[in-house]
Design a protein around this motif. Sequence first.
Motif, PDB file in Angstrom:
ATOM      1  N   GLN A   1       6.957  31.777 -30.128  1.00 55.78           N
ATOM      2  CA  GLN A   1       7.200  32.826 -31.115  1.00 55.78           C
ATOM      3  C   GLN A   1       8.668  33.219 -31.117  1.00 55.78           C
ATOM      4  N   ALA A   2       9.189  33.477 -32.319  1.00 58.59           N
ATOM      5  CA  ALA A   2      10.557  33.971 -32.464  1.00 58.59           C
ATOM      6  C   ALA A   2      10.499  35.221 -33.333  1.00 58.59           C
ATOM      7  N   THR A   3      11.099  36.295 -32.860  1.00 61.07           N
ATOM      8  CA  THR A   3      11.002  37.586 -33.547  1.00 61.07           C
ATOM      9  C   THR A   3      12.384  38.106 -33.902  1.00 61.07           C
ATOM     10  N   CYS A   4      12.525  38.536 -35.153  1.00 60.02           N
ATOM     11  CA  CYS A   4      13.785  39.132 -35.600  1.00 60.02           C
ATOM     12  C   CYS A   4      13.943  40.514 -34.974  1.00 60.02           C
ATOM     13  N   PRO A   5      15.051  40.784 -34.276  1.00 57.28           N
ATOM     14  CA  PRO A   5      15.255  42.118 -33.711  1.00 57.28           C
ATOM     15  C   PRO A   5      15.533  43.165 -34.777  1.00 57.28           C
ATOM     16  N   THR A   6      16.178  42.737 -35.866  1.00 58.35           N
ATOM     17  CA  THR A   6      16.450  43.599 -37.009  1.00 58.35           C
ATOM     18  C   THR A   6      16.349  42.749 -38.273  1.00 58.35           C
ATOM     19  N   GLY A   7      16.416  43.383 -39.418  1.00 61.67           N
ATOM     20  CA  GLY A   7      16.453  42.639 -40.668  1.00 61.67           C
ATOM     21  C   GLY A   7      15.092  42.143 -41.117  1.00 61.67           C
ATOM     22  N   THR A   8      15.105  41.122 -41.969  1.00 63.66           N
ATOM     23  CA  THR A   8      13.904  40.603 -42.614  1.00 63.66           C
ATOM     24  C   THR A   8      13.730  39.130 -42.300  1.00 63.66           C
ATOM     25  N   LEU A   9      12.519  38.722 -41.956  1.00 65.30           N
ATOM     26  CA  LEU A   9      12.211  37.315 -41.723  1.00 65.30           C
ATOM     27  C   LEU A   9      12.133  36.573 -43.056  1.00 65.30           C
ATOM     28  N   THR A  10      12.907  35.491 -43.203  1.00 68.75           N
ATOM     29  CA  THR A  10      12.879  34.710 -44.441  1.00 68.75           C
ATOM     30  C   THR A  10      12.333  33.298 -44.261  1.00 68.75           C
ATOM     31  N   GLY A  11      12.328  32.775 -43.048  1.00 66.97           N
ATOM     32  CA  GLY A  11      11.837  31.415 -42.827  1.00 66.97           C
ATOM     33  C   GLY A  11      11.799  31.108 -41.353  1.00 66.97           C
ATOM     34  N   GLY A  12      11.347  29.895 -41.029  1.00 64.78           N
ATOM     35  CA  GLY A  12      11.289  29.501 -39.632  1.00 64.78           C
ATOM     36  C   GLY A  12      10.805  28.077 -39.465  1.00 64.78           C
ATOM     37  N   GLY A  13      10.785  27.631 -38.210  1.00 69.69           N
ATOM     38  CA  GLY A  13      10.362  26.259 -37.924  1.00 69.69           C
ATOM     39  C   GLY A  13      10.245  26.031 -36.434  1.00 69.69           C
ATOM     40  N   TRP A  14      10.403  24.780 -36.018  1.00 60.66           N
ATOM     41  CA  TRP A  14      10.216  24.440 -34.612  1.00 60.66           C
ATOM     42  C   TRP A  14      11.078  23.236 -34.246  1.00 60.66           C
ATOM     43  N   SER A  15      11.263  23.060 -32.907  1.00 62.81           N
ATOM     44  CA  SER A  15      11.928  21.869 -32.386  1.00 62.81           C
ATOM     45  C   SER A  15      11.330  21.516 -31.035  1.00 62.81           C
ATOM     46  N   ASN A  16      11.739  20.369 -30.503  1.00 69.55           N
ATOM     47  CA  ASN A  16      11.297  19.908 -29.180  1.00 69.55           C
ATOM     48  C   ASN A  16       9.785  19.778 -29.075  1.00 69.55           C
TER      49      ASN A  16
ATOM     50  N   ALA B   1      10.030  27.931 -31.043  1.00 64.24           N
ATOM     51  CA  ALA B   1       9.922  28.507 -32.387  1.00 64.24           C
ATOM     52  C   ALA B   1      11.280  29.049 -32.817  1.00 64.24           C
ATOM     53  N   TYR B   2      11.553  28.940 -34.120  1.00 68.11           N
ATOM     54  CA  TYR B   2      12.791  29.454 -34.719  1.00 68.11           C
ATOM     55  C   TYR B   2      12.434  30.423 -35.842  1.00 68.11           C
ATOM     56  N   GLY B   3      13.185  31.490 -35.938  1.00 71.56           N
ATOM     57  CA  GLY B   3      13.066  32.395 -37.063  1.00 71.56           C
ATOM     58  C   GLY B   3      14.420  32.597 -37.719  1.00 71.56           C
ATOM     59  N   VAL B   4      14.421  32.701 -39.040  1.00 72.80           N
ATOM     60  CA  VAL B   4      15.646  33.015 -39.782  1.00 72.80           C
ATOM     61  C   VAL B   4      15.549  34.474 -40.219  1.00 72.80           C
ATOM     62  N   CYS B   5      16.516  35.282 -39.806  1.00 73.77           N
ATOM     63  CA  CYS B   5      16.482  36.714 -40.064  1.00 73.77           C
ATOM     64  C   CYS B   5      17.616  37.092 -41.014  1.00 73.77           C
ATOM     65  N   GLU B   6      17.277  37.768 -42.087  1.00 76.60           N
ATOM     66  CA  GLU B   6      18.272  38.262 -43.043  1.00 76.60           C
ATOM     67  C   GLU B   6      18.712  39.636 -42.553  1.00 76.60           C
ATOM     68  N   THR B   7      19.969  39.716 -42.119  1.00 75.13           N
ATOM     69  CA  THR B   7      20.448  40.936 -41.477  1.00 75.13           C
ATOM     70  C   THR B   7      21.452  41.715 -42.321  1.00 75.13           C
ATOM     71  N   GLY B   8      21.718  41.239 -43.542  1.00 69.54           N
ATOM     72  CA  GLY B   8      22.700  41.920 -44.368  1.00 69.54           C
ATOM     73  C   GLY B   8      22.151  43.092 -45.141  1.00 69.54           C
ATOM     74  N   GLY B   9      20.823  43.241 -45.164  1.00 71.84           N
ATOM     75  CA  GLY B   9      20.216  44.349 -45.874  1.00 71.84           C
ATOM     76  C   GLY B   9      20.261  44.228 -47.384  1.00 71.84           C
ATOM     77  N   THR B  10      20.422  42.999 -47.889  1.00 73.64           N
ATOM     78  CA  THR B  10      20.555  42.818 -49.336  1.00 73.64           C
ATOM     79  C   THR B  10      19.332  42.181 -49.981  1.00 73.64           C
ATOM     80  N   LEU B  11      18.395  41.652 -49.199  1.00 75.37           N
ATOM     81  CA  LEU B  11      17.242  40.957 -49.753  1.00 75.37           C
ATOM     82  C   LEU B  11      15.966  41.752 -49.517  1.00 75.37           C
ATOM     83  N   THR B  12      15.079  41.705 -50.511  1.00 70.30           N
ATOM     84  CA  THR B  12      13.736  42.249 -50.367  1.00 70.30           C
ATOM     85  C   THR B  12      12.760  41.086 -50.401  1.00 70.30           C
TER      86      THR B  12
END
Length: 242
Positions: A124-139, A168-179
């Motif tokens: 599991q990968a969790t965004c500490p702040t911002g919004t989760l927009t995508g994710g994936g895996w490796s290894n 696990a990988y998470g992509v976090c939007e941290t700029g506060g510009t996306l809903t």
Amino acid sequence: MRLRMPIPTRMAIALSMGSLALVGLPAHAASAAVLVKTVTVSGSSDNVLTLTATCPAGYAVTGGGYEVDSDRVVDASYPSSKSSWTVTADKTAGESGHPDAEAYARCQVDPDGLLSTIVTGASQATCPTGTLTGGGWSNSTELVQRSFPDAANKTWTVSSVHGAIETAYGVCETGGTLTVHQVTGADCPSPQVVLGGGFTTTGKDTPNVSRPDPENEGTWQNNFEARDLDAVTQTYAECLIA
């Protein structure tokens, strides 16, 4: 009265090692301030194939995915930097040809460099702040059965057939510009566009397709080579409210 010229929505750049396509969105789907592109890189090789799709300058990755021939197994599909998505696929045993693979990066305009913080974790990968927009895996050491978002908890979860611990990988939007909001299913409500997506299955196959649909900017496409006819599959999409 000055006439406005239409904005081109598609262009292609030929590369010596493959092809790169930048796909813009029509005006009704994204405003000038919320512009999304899809970058695609393709190739083939005898054994292990690794491809990286990189966003153009001024863009940040929000999600990504892949398409591989049925003679390849995907070992990794993950954000390898704030502006790129990497896919690794092995050729299956007994295959003597050169099966193809494609890596896809979903890219959001980011002139100030504020978007896309990449987080990782064990399963599991969790965004500490911002919004989760995508994710994936490796290894991956086994076939991945689940790679999916939990938007409410800003967490991307990955699991495999026999329960091995995957990265696990998470992509976090941290700029506060996306809903962004999550839908269970392939299609974002029009005119929303898809930023990332994932899947779950009760079968024992990783999908050979898990990507933003190149024909529909609001759709995340998954396809399973169905060896288990009783498997239950689910598609997840992270949708941008423009």
